[in-house]
Scaffold this motif. Sequence first.
Motif, short mmCIF file in Angstrom:
data_model
loop_
_atom_site.label_atom_id
_atom_site.label_comp_id
_atom_site.label_asym_id
_atom_site.label_seq_id
_atom_site.Cartn_x
_atom_site.Cartn_y
_atom_site.Cartn_z
N CYS A 40 10.14 -4.16 65.54
CA CYS A 40 9.72 -2.76 65.68
C CYS A 40 9.32 -2.19 64.32
O CYS A 40 8.26 -1.56 64.19
CB CYS A 40 10.85 -1.90 66.26
N CYS B 32 5.95 -3.61 62.99
CA CYS B 32 4.79 -3.06 63.68
C CYS B 32 4.52 -1.63 63.19
O CYS B 32 3.38 -1.27 62.90
CB CYS B 32 5.02 -3.07 65.19
N HIS B 33 5.56 -0.86 63.08
CA HIS B 33 5.38 0.53 62.64
C HIS B 33 4.95 0.60 61.18
O HIS B 33 4.21 1.50 60.80
CB HIS B 33 6.63 1.35 62.93
N GLN B 34 5.36 -0.34 60.37
CA GLN B 34 4.88 -0.37 58.98
C GLN B 34 3.37 -0.59 58.95
O GLN B 34 2.68 -0.02 58.12
CB GLN B 34 5.57 -1.49 58.19
N CYS C 192 1.87 2.53 62.53
CA CYS C 192 2.27 3.91 62.81
C CYS C 192 3.59 4.19 62.11
O CYS C 192 4.66 4.07 62.71
CB CYS C 192 2.39 4.10 64.33
N PRO D 134 7.67 6.82 62.90
CA PRO D 134 9.01 6.58 63.47
C PRO D 134 9.93 5.68 62.63
O PRO D 134 11.06 5.44 63.02
CB PRO D 134 8.72 5.90 64.81
N MET D 135 9.48 5.22 61.49
CA MET D 135 10.29 4.27 60.72
C MET D 135 11.66 4.83 60.33
O MET D 135 12.65 4.09 60.35
CB MET D 135 9.53 3.80 59.49
#
Length: 103
Positions: free
Chosen positions: A84, A87-89, A92, A95-96
């Motif tokens: 997760c 992917c967010h890095q 998007c 949300p990190m």
Amino acid sequence: ELALLMRAIYDEARIMKKQLANGEPITITLDHEAILTAHATEPDKAASDTFKSFASAYLRAVEELKIAPPERRVNIYDQMVSTCMGCHQMLCPGPMARIRHLQ
């Protein structure tokens, strides 16, 4: 849809983290496969090879968690959360900060 699903995934992961800490069986109730079909706020990102690759790795980790013996669950959970975060890095970063609470 995708943002709402990811919020639900986060909530379920928080429960899993507590269950693992208490040595309890984990509960997986969401349709995690929907990550591949849910409508995204930014459809181009969700259609990218990067997203699809991370989503596939995430889904493999969820499936492994369902069948893993208790001694492997924490490691697999950590891999799931790392997927997760990765992917967010890449796609998007917003949300990190919340995802870090799952580690």
